[in-house]
Design a protein around this motif. Structure first.
Motif, PDB file in Angstrom:
ATOM      1  N   UNK A  54     -47.364  -3.933 -38.079  1.00  0.00           N
ATOM      2  CA  UNK A  54     -47.420  -5.288 -37.025  1.00  0.00           C
ATOM      3  C   UNK A  54     -48.242  -6.408 -37.479  1.00  0.00           C
ATOM      4  N   UNK A  55     -48.380  -7.420 -36.835  1.00  0.00           N
ATOM      5  CA  UNK A  55     -49.282  -8.667 -37.460  1.00  0.00           C
ATOM      6  C   UNK A  55     -50.549  -8.421 -37.575  1.00  0.00           C
ATOM      7  N   UNK A  56     -51.235  -7.330 -36.971  1.00  0.00           N
ATOM      8  CA  UNK A  56     -52.410  -7.289 -37.079  1.00  0.00           C
ATOM      9  C   UNK A  56     -52.817  -6.120 -38.423  1.00  0.00           C
ATOM     10  N   UNK A  57     -51.926  -5.336 -38.900  1.00  0.00           N
ATOM     11  CA  UNK A  57     -51.910  -4.586 -40.128  1.00  0.00           C
ATOM     12  C   UNK A  57     -51.321  -5.219 -41.351  1.00  0.00           C
ATOM     13  N   UNK A  58     -50.819  -6.255 -41.298  1.00  0.00           N
ATOM     14  CA  UNK A  58     -49.965  -6.759 -42.444  1.00  0.00           C
ATOM     15  C   UNK A  58     -50.363  -8.333 -42.588  1.00  0.00           C
ATOM     16  N   UNK A  59     -51.654  -8.534 -42.188  1.00  0.00           N
ATOM     17  CA  UNK A  59     -52.176  -9.994 -42.276  1.00  0.00           C
ATOM     18  C   UNK A  59     -52.613 -10.093 -43.687  1.00  0.00           C
ATOM     19  N   UNK A  60     -53.051  -9.295 -44.383  1.00  0.00           N
ATOM     20  CA  UNK A  60     -53.447  -9.384 -45.904  1.00  0.00           C
ATOM     21  C   UNK A  60     -52.243  -9.405 -46.702  1.00  0.00           C
ATOM     22  N   UNK A  61     -52.549 -10.359 -47.885  1.00  0.00           N
ATOM     23  CA  UNK A  61     -51.259 -10.587 -48.689  1.00  0.00           C
ATOM     24  C   UNK A  61     -51.179  -9.168 -49.523  1.00  0.00           C
ATOM     25  N   UNK A  62     -49.717  -8.773 -49.310  1.00  0.00           N
ATOM     26  CA  UNK A  62     -49.490  -7.704 -49.888  1.00  0.00           C
ATOM     27  C   UNK A  62     -49.411  -6.404 -49.351  1.00  0.00           C
ATOM     28  N   UNK A  63     -50.031  -6.449 -48.158  1.00  0.00           N
ATOM     29  CA  UNK A  63     -49.866  -5.432 -47.151  1.00  0.00           C
ATOM     30  C   UNK A  63     -48.914  -4.772 -46.890  1.00  0.00           C
ATOM     31  N   UNK A  64     -47.820  -5.586 -46.307  1.00  0.00           N
ATOM     32  CA  UNK A  64     -46.606  -5.297 -45.803  1.00  0.00           C
ATOM     33  C   UNK A  64     -45.922  -4.462 -46.983  1.00  0.00           C
ATOM     34  N   UNK A  65     -45.680  -4.808 -48.302  1.00  0.00           N
ATOM     35  CA  UNK A  65     -44.982  -4.530 -49.269  1.00  0.00           C
ATOM     36  C   UNK A  65     -45.758  -2.946 -49.592  1.00  0.00           C
ATOM     37  N   UNK A  66     -46.805  -2.980 -49.557  1.00  0.00           N
ATOM     38  CA  UNK A  66     -47.741  -1.625 -49.945  1.00  0.00           C
ATOM     39  C   UNK A  66     -47.368  -0.682 -48.864  1.00  0.00           C
ATOM     40  N   UNK A  67     -47.270  -0.825 -47.658  1.00  0.00           N
ATOM     41  CA  UNK A  67     -47.130  -0.017 -46.459  1.00  0.00           C
ATOM     42  C   UNK A  67     -45.717   0.636 -46.756  1.00  0.00           C
ATOM     43  N   UNK A  68     -44.873  -0.362 -47.091  1.00  0.00           N
ATOM     44  CA  UNK A  68     -43.337   0.141 -47.119  1.00  0.00           C
ATOM     45  C   UNK A  68     -43.191   1.070 -48.502  1.00  0.00           C
ATOM     46  N   UNK A  69     -43.796   0.750 -49.322  1.00  0.00           N
ATOM     47  CA  UNK A  69     -44.119   1.497 -50.525  1.00  0.00           C
ATOM     48  C   UNK A  69     -44.509   2.970 -50.455  1.00  0.00           C
ATOM     49  N   UNK A  70     -45.629   2.959 -49.739  1.00  0.00           N
ATOM     50  CA  UNK A  70     -46.300   4.050 -49.334  1.00  0.00           C
ATOM     51  C   UNK A  70     -45.295   5.135 -48.624  1.00  0.00           C
ATOM     52  N   UNK A  71     -44.491   4.331 -47.587  1.00  0.00           N
ATOM     53  CA  UNK A  71     -43.553   5.039 -46.735  1.00  0.00           C
ATOM     54  C   UNK A  71     -42.304   5.626 -47.653  1.00  0.00           C
ATOM     55  N   UNK A  72     -41.855   4.837 -48.445  1.00  0.00           N
ATOM     56  CA  UNK A  72     -40.937   5.105 -49.452  1.00  0.00           C
ATOM     57  C   UNK A  72     -41.227   6.408 -50.273  1.00  0.00           C
ATOM     58  N   UNK A  73     -42.525   6.420 -50.734  1.00  0.00           N
ATOM     59  CA  UNK A  73     -43.123   7.501 -51.339  1.00  0.00           C
ATOM     60  C   UNK A  73     -43.456   8.948 -50.328  1.00  0.00           C
ATOM     61  N   UNK A  74     -43.153   8.561 -49.015  1.00  0.00           N
ATOM     62  CA  UNK A  74     -43.411   9.816 -48.014  1.00  0.00           C
ATOM     63  C   UNK A  74     -45.013  10.046 -48.003  1.00  0.00           C
ATOM     64  N   UNK A  75     -45.887   9.218 -48.328  1.00  0.00           N
ATOM     65  CA  UNK A  75     -47.257   9.293 -47.844  1.00  0.00           C
ATOM     66  C   UNK A  75     -47.299   9.669 -46.377  1.00  0.00           C
ATOM     67  N   UNK A  76     -46.395   9.117 -45.646  1.00  0.00           N
ATOM     68  CA  UNK A  76     -46.443   9.279 -44.145  1.00  0.00           C
ATOM     69  C   UNK A  76     -44.993   9.671 -43.655  1.00  0.00           C
ATOM     70  N   UNK A  77     -44.856  10.192 -42.668  1.00  0.00           N
ATOM     71  CA  UNK A  77     -43.214  10.697 -42.181  1.00  0.00           C
ATOM     72  C   UNK A  77     -42.946   9.786 -40.977  1.00  0.00           C
ATOM     73  N   UNK A  78     -43.969   9.077 -40.439  1.00  0.00           N
ATOM     74  CA  UNK A  78     -43.613   8.175 -39.116  1.00  0.00           C
ATOM     75  C   UNK A  78     -44.061   6.521 -39.791  1.00  0.00           C
ATOM     76  N   UNK A  79     -43.062   5.967 -39.436  1.00  0.00           N
ATOM     77  CA  UNK A  79     -43.468   4.361 -39.510  1.00  0.00           C
ATOM     78  C   UNK A  79     -43.301   3.709 -37.971  1.00  0.00           C
ATOM     79  N   UNK A  80     -44.413   3.117 -37.736  1.00  0.00           N
ATOM     80  CA  UNK A  80     -44.212   2.884 -36.447  1.00  0.00           C
ATOM     81  C   UNK A  80     -44.921   1.081 -36.312  1.00  0.00           C
ATOM     82  N   UNK A  81     -43.868   0.342 -35.560  1.00  0.00           N
ATOM     83  CA  UNK A  81     -44.430  -1.077 -35.744  1.00  0.00           C
ATOM     84  C   UNK A  81     -43.461  -1.824 -34.804  1.00  0.00           C
ATOM     85  N   UNK A  82     -43.732  -3.150 -34.945  1.00  0.00           N
ATOM     86  CA  UNK A  82     -42.982  -4.114 -33.976  1.00  0.00           C
ATOM     87  C   UNK A  82     -41.781  -4.364 -34.424  1.00  0.00           C
ATOM     88  N   UNK A  83     -40.875  -5.513 -33.883  1.00  0.00           N
ATOM     89  CA  UNK A  83     -39.425  -5.896 -34.692  1.00  0.00           C
ATOM     90  C   UNK A  83     -39.438  -5.913 -36.045  1.00  0.00           C
TER      91      UNK A  83
END
Length: 807
Positions: free
Chosen positions: A589-618
């Motif tokens: 969400x906007x609170x967790x992706x404020x830092x530059x590159x945070x969104x891309x890193x989070x999605x890369x981590x999800x793609x590498x299955x470091x977590x099985x649940x992705x929770x977010x806004x729209x």
């Protein structure tokens, strides 16, 4: 033959100055003053930045020769705005009741909107008197334009022309050119050989450097190149510079956004029958230089992106450039990666997530013609491309393509304008097109293309179930998870698959309330209930940023029964940790992706299955393509349905269809669970069946009955002031003025307070005009904007054509 006068739009954004002014081009600047360059000119008693929009040999009839001032200096070596962009800026200013100069500035990176200084450097023959007059007796001096009169600048230019003074433009802003240290070899071989003969036998590193310099006279190598090739230290290079073997120089380094490409070339995929039909239609229009608009309606996972990329490749092969717009680049790193994997360094990025320096350097790469594909969000539509052969607007229905603050414009409309200018096809793509675009396709104004099956032959559309949360609440009390969703989530996780959960509200809870007296803490600037954030233990306003500590005692009645109501992504994350402690959650969400590159890193981590649940806004609804996602859960589908907006049902249907499309995109069957308190709403029913055409027919019937777009054109007139009574009274006067002058067939709604009536300390009222002809009242509205300039300084009026929302 050069022109004598320049038509200049000055950087003074008022209605009275919204026109070009005529300036004389001095002989010494004749070769540098061109349409599209920025200049400094005297305006009133000050020097201001201006944009040359045209050259002429004729003075306007109402101006005498002795009234014309000189252009003081030119800031650009070559035009920063093309003839096309100058024309476009004027068109947008007229269409959106705004200022010409505001749109001219909007088209340039922040670095080119900053203040400029001039560095005056004395040359050997400069007289002491001139050195004292212009440099305060110094060797060099940094000056502002206001430091000298027009007469003084004319004298400085004469000294520059005579070679007595050097004048450099210095940009004072964050967008400076980035440099790194490099070393240039001495070009004089004889001098190098002489130095070599004087070196002692023990100076092995210096000898290695001088031998290399003799082999590469006059060439420049970066510090890293030197250290790599000769295995010498930086200090040794410094010694070589002192001996005259090398010369230390600064070389420019282009700042580039973080590349998401992993070095693997994205393979061109075989198109299926439907994709091939779409590709052939688009590329044949490109071959014939036809300005045709295509609406590509394709279900989620139907391979629209592959059609875009192959059509883009065809345009590039013809030597043309491609503009690729996405709704929010920060939310679609996967799209960025696919384009970069396919086109490599031919790609440039333009979006607000870049640093000022990165944006400046990317803009310069485009401006210098070194780029074939530009990927970006809304503002990238102004990219300085002069060989446009194809424009793609992905997810064309998204409201983020419209800029709500001044100056108002729609990137989708700008893309259509540029397509007409370049005779280039424009592709509008979406699984859920806007009603306006779909209606135009139905009328034959757009070429309608459809993709009805998923590109992966093994992938099918997910099964969608709707859960009535009214019954769940009766059975299980207050919870974010129905029993059915929780069971499916546990099963998916146990199989090692992944799930995406969406709740379109960030924070821990919607609001805080005293259970004894009903007091709700409100933001003093906007008068809105603030959202609770447990991680920072604060109440925040998401509109103006105001925040304060969570109260423990009610300031009205003194009670300590302060409770949290509603829910947000932060609270759901806490609940998931309690329900499924063995499964980490990635929250977007906007609170967790404020830092530059945070969104891309989070999605890369999800793609590498470091977590099985992705929770977010729209933001989790758009552009995500993960093969192991087999479950999508919409925790509350009602967050957008209750908004006082005529597009509420359309936006809800689009969002649900988009997020549902994240499931089952590979071999595994996908499932979607939509939780709602309105299970019979038609937007949800059509989303359950993935039936865009059915929703389109029903929503169009409702719009027709209510006389809303696309059957009517609308204009929103918004007034604001810091005093509520003042803006209410002034808006009522404007409404009365309009009613006397509006044609009979134009309907005026209001005035009334805006849905968010107070924002950032200002009160807002609005009126809505509904009409059958798009430009029916333009002259009247321009008159209204002109008149508003005479109002009290605190009063502001804005006119928005075809707003995406009336809220």
């Amino acid at each position: 033959m050069t022109s004598r006068y320049a038509q200049v739009v000055v950087d003074v954004p008022t209605q009275q100055t919204n026109q070009p002014y005529t300036y004389l081009i001095p002989d010494e600047l004749a070769q540098r003053v061109q349409a599209g360059v920025r200049v400094l000119v005297a305006f009133g008693h000050r020097s201001v930045l201006g944009y040359v929009v045209a050259l002429t040999d004729q003075l306007p009839e109402d101006i005498q020769e002795d009234q014309v001032k000189d252009v003081l200096t030119v800031l650009d070596e070559r035009p920063v705005l093309s003839t096309e962009l100058l024309e476009l800026a004027k068109h947008l200013a007229e269409k959106n009741f705004s200022y010409w100069v505001t749109f001219l500035a909007l088209m340039l990176p922040t670095s080119l909107k900053a203040s400029y200084r001039k560095k005056l450097i004395a040359q050997p023959s400069l007289s002491d008197a001139d050195r004292l007059a212009y440099l305060d007796g110094q060797q060099e001096r940094l000056v502002k334009m206001k430091d000298f009169s027009a007469k003084g600048w004319r004298a400085i230019r004469q000294l520059e022309k005579a070679g007595l003074l050097k004048v450099l433009t210095v940009i004072e802003n964050q967008g400076k050119v980035k440099t790194t240290t490099a070393f240039q070899t001495n070009p004089d071989r004889e001098a190098l050989e002489e130095i070599s003969s004087s070196l002692s036998k023990g100076a092995k590193q210096q000898r290695a450097i001088v031998d290399f310099a003799i082999a590469h006279p006059g060439q420049t190598f970066s510090k890293e190149d030197w250290l790599e090739q000769l295995d010498v230290s930086f200090a040794t290079l410094g010694v070589a510079a002192k001996k005259g073997i090398l010369k230390k120089v600064a070389v420019e380094v282009k700042r580039r956004p973080d590349r998401l490409a992993d070095g693997q070339k994205d393979d061109i995929k075989q198109l299926n029958d439907e994709q091939e039909v779409a590709y052939q239609a688009i590329t044949s229009a490109n071959d014939d230089h036809q300005q045709e608009v295509f609406l590509l309606e394709g279900i989620t996972g139907s391979g629209k992106t592959e059609v875009y990329l192959q059509a883009a490749q065809k345009a590039i092969d013809r030597g043309e450039q491609v503009l690729f717009l996405v709704p929010e680049i920060a939310l679609t790193p996967q799209m960025q990666k696919r384009v970069e994997d396919r086109f490599g360094d031919q790609t440039a990025l333009l979006h607000s997530g870049l640093s000022v320096g990165e944006r400046y350097d990317e803009w310069r790469r485009i401006h210098e013609g070194k780029v074939q594909v530009v990927v970006g969000a809304r503002s990238a539509v102004f990219a300085p491309l002069d060989r446009l052969g194809l424009i793609i607007v992905d997810e064309e229905h998204e409201s983020s393509y419209s800029q709500s603050e001044n100056p108002h414009y729609s990137a989708r409309d700008v893309a259509l304008w540029r397509g007409r200018f370049h005779h280039a096809p424009v592709v509008l793509g979406s699984a859920t097109p806007s009603l306006e675009s779909r209606a135009r396709a139905q009328k034959g104004l757009y070429h309608f293309l459809r993709l009805t099956k998923r590109a992966n032959p093994h992938a099918t559309l997910p099964a969608v179930s709707i859960v009535d949360m009214r019954q769940e609440q009766l059975d299980r009390g207050d919870t974010n998870f129905s029993s059915g969703l929780l069971e499916q989530l546990k099963a998916v996780l146990a199989r090692g698959e992944q799930a995406v959960l969406m709740l379109n509200r960030r924070g821990f809870s919607s609001f805080v309330m005293c259970r004894d007296c009903g007091f709700v803490p409100r933001d003093p600037n906007c008068n809105l209930a603030m959202t609770l954030h447990m991680d920072s233990r604060t109440l925040k306003c998401h509109y103006c940023g105001y925040q304060e500590p969570i109260p423990h005692i009610c300031p009205v009645c003194g009670s300590n029964r302060i409770r949290y109501y509603g829910t947000g992504t932060e609270k759901v994350e806490t609940e998931l940790a309690a329900l499924l402690p063995d499964y980490p959650v990635i929250r977007l969400d906007q609170d967790t992706t404020r830092r530059k590159g945070a969104m891309a890193k989070a999605l890369a981590d999800f793609g590498q299955k470091k977590a099985q649940i992705l929770l977010g806004t729209q933001m989790v609804a758009k552009g995500l393509d993960f093969p192991d996602v087999t479950l999508v859960g919409v925790l509350n589908a009602d967050t957008g349905l209750g908004l006082p907006d005529f597009r509420a049902s359309e936006k809800t249907f689009q969002l649900l269809t988009q997020v549902a499309g994240r499931a089952g995109r590979a071999e595994h069957q996908g499932e979607v669970v939509i939780q709602t308190y309105n299970p019979d709403h038609y937007a949800l029913k059509y989303a359950q069946k993935h039936d865009y055409e059915g929703f389109y027919r029903q929503e169009m019937a409702i719009r027709h009955a209510a006389e809303f777009p696309p059957y009517f054109y609308t204009v929103q007139i918004q007034c604001s002031a810091s005093e509520e009574n003042q803006v209410a009274l002034q808006t009522a006067k404007i409404a009365a003025w309009l009613k006397k002058r509006l044609p009979e067939d134009v309907l005026l709604l209001g005035p009334s307070p805006r849905s968010i009536a107070k924002l950032k300390g200002r009160f807002f009222f609005q009126m809505i005009l509904k009409m059958k002809k798009p430009n029916e009242v333009d002259a009247l509205l321009r008159d209204l904007v002109d008149q508003s300039q005479k109002a009290d300084k605190d009063f502001a009026l804005e006119v928005r054509r075809d707003p995406v929302s009336f809220m």
